[in-house]
Design a protein around this motif. Structure first.
Motif, PDB file in Angstrom:
ATOM      1  N   SER A 147      -1.080  -5.578   5.208  1.00 42.53           N
ATOM      2  CA  SER A 147      -0.559  -4.576   4.283  1.00 42.53           C
ATOM      3  C   SER A 147       0.944  -4.476   4.481  1.00 42.53           C
ATOM      4  N   LYS A 148       1.595  -3.963   3.475  1.00 40.46           N
ATOM      5  CA  LYS A 148       3.040  -3.826   3.512  1.00 40.46           C
ATOM      6  C   LYS A 148       3.399  -2.534   2.794  1.00 40.46           C
ATOM      7  N   PHE A 149       4.348  -1.803   3.338  1.00 46.26           N
ATOM      8  CA  PHE A 149       4.802  -0.582   2.700  1.00 46.26           C
ATOM      9  C   PHE A 149       6.051  -0.878   1.896  1.00 46.26           C
ATOM     10  N   CYS A 150       5.960  -0.675   0.621  1.00 48.15           N
ATOM     11  CA  CYS A 150       7.034  -0.821  -0.353  1.00 48.15           C
ATOM     12  C   CYS A 150       7.716  -2.183  -0.315  1.00 48.15           C
ATOM     13  N   MET A 151       7.541  -2.884  -1.390  1.00 48.68           N
ATOM     14  CA  MET A 151       8.158  -4.195  -1.558  1.00 48.68           C
ATOM     15  C   MET A 151       9.352  -4.106  -2.505  1.00 48.68           C
ATOM     16  N   GLY A 152       9.748  -2.863  -2.847  1.00 53.45           N
ATOM     17  CA  GLY A 152      10.941  -2.657  -3.648  1.00 53.45           C
ATOM     18  C   GLY A 152      10.768  -2.813  -5.144  1.00 53.45           C
ATOM     19  N   LYS A 153       9.556  -2.924  -5.599  1.00 53.79           N
ATOM     20  CA  LYS A 153       9.284  -3.110  -7.031  1.00 53.79           C
ATOM     21  C   LYS A 153       8.303  -2.047  -7.506  1.00 53.79           C
ATOM     22  N   ILE A 188       0.835  -1.198   0.000  1.00 49.52           N
ATOM     23  CA  ILE A 188       0.000   0.000   0.000  1.00 49.52           C
ATOM     24  C   ILE A 188       0.875   1.255   0.000  1.00 49.52           C
ATOM     25  N   GLY A 189       2.120   1.089  -0.422  1.00 49.29           N
ATOM     26  CA  GLY A 189       2.999   2.241  -0.570  1.00 49.29           C
ATOM     27  C   GLY A 189       2.449   3.174  -1.641  1.00 49.29           C
ATOM     28  N   SER A 190       3.004   4.363  -1.724  1.00 49.31           N
ATOM     29  CA  SER A 190       2.429   5.386  -2.604  1.00 49.31           C
ATOM     30  C   SER A 190       2.354   4.949  -4.068  1.00 49.31           C
ATOM     31  N   SER A 191       3.359   4.291  -4.590  1.00 52.70           N
ATOM     32  CA  SER A 191       3.340   3.878  -5.988  1.00 52.70           C
ATOM     33  C   SER A 191       2.256   2.835  -6.243  1.00 52.70           C
ATOM     34  N   LYS A 225      -1.412   2.910  -8.308  1.00 51.26           N
ATOM     35  CA  LYS A 225      -1.658   1.935  -9.373  1.00 51.26           C
ATOM     36  C   LYS A 225      -2.830   1.007  -9.057  1.00 51.26           C
ATOM     37  N   GLY A 226      -3.523   1.248  -7.938  1.00 54.50           N
ATOM     38  CA  GLY A 226      -4.755   0.513  -7.683  1.00 54.50           C
ATOM     39  C   GLY A 226      -4.727  -0.531  -6.588  1.00 54.50           C
ATOM     40  N   SER A 227      -3.848  -0.405  -5.618  1.00 51.91           N
ATOM     41  CA  SER A 227      -3.789  -1.425  -4.570  1.00 51.91           C
ATOM     42  C   SER A 227      -5.099  -1.534  -3.786  1.00 51.91           C
ATOM     43  N   TYR A 228      -5.808  -0.431  -3.621  1.00 56.64           N
ATOM     44  CA  TYR A 228      -7.072  -0.490  -2.894  1.00 56.64           C
ATOM     45  C   TYR A 228      -8.072  -1.405  -3.609  1.00 56.64           C
TER      46      TYR A 228
END
Length: 80
Positions: free
Chosen positions: A40-46, A7-10, A14-17
């Protein structure tokens, strides 16, 4: 099984919700809430790879509203 959705900003942009909402609905429809946990997780590096999802630490990219149902059937249901 634990499913984590970025659920990071990117990924949010792109539609995580929509991905979260649909995965939750599919779990309810299939009566799998006793077998699947969401986190939920903030930023998975991709960040450039679209909405990222992990299942028990295996990462998947490019998940969106158009392919989340297929992802659920091929990657989630087959692991139960």
């Amino acid at each position: 099984m634990t499913i984590k959705i970025c659920i990071g900003s990117s990924c949010h942009l792109k539609g995580s919700y929509a991905v979260v909402s649909r995965l939750q609905a599919l779990v309810e429809e299939k009566n799998l809430s006793d077998k699947i946990t969401f986190a939920s997780k903030f930023c998975m590096g991709k960040c450039a790879e679209g909405v990222c999802v992990s299942i028990d630490e295996e990462n998947f990219e490019h998940i969106n509203a158009d392919n989340v149902d297929n992802f659920f059937e091929t990657e989630v249901v087959t692991r139960l």
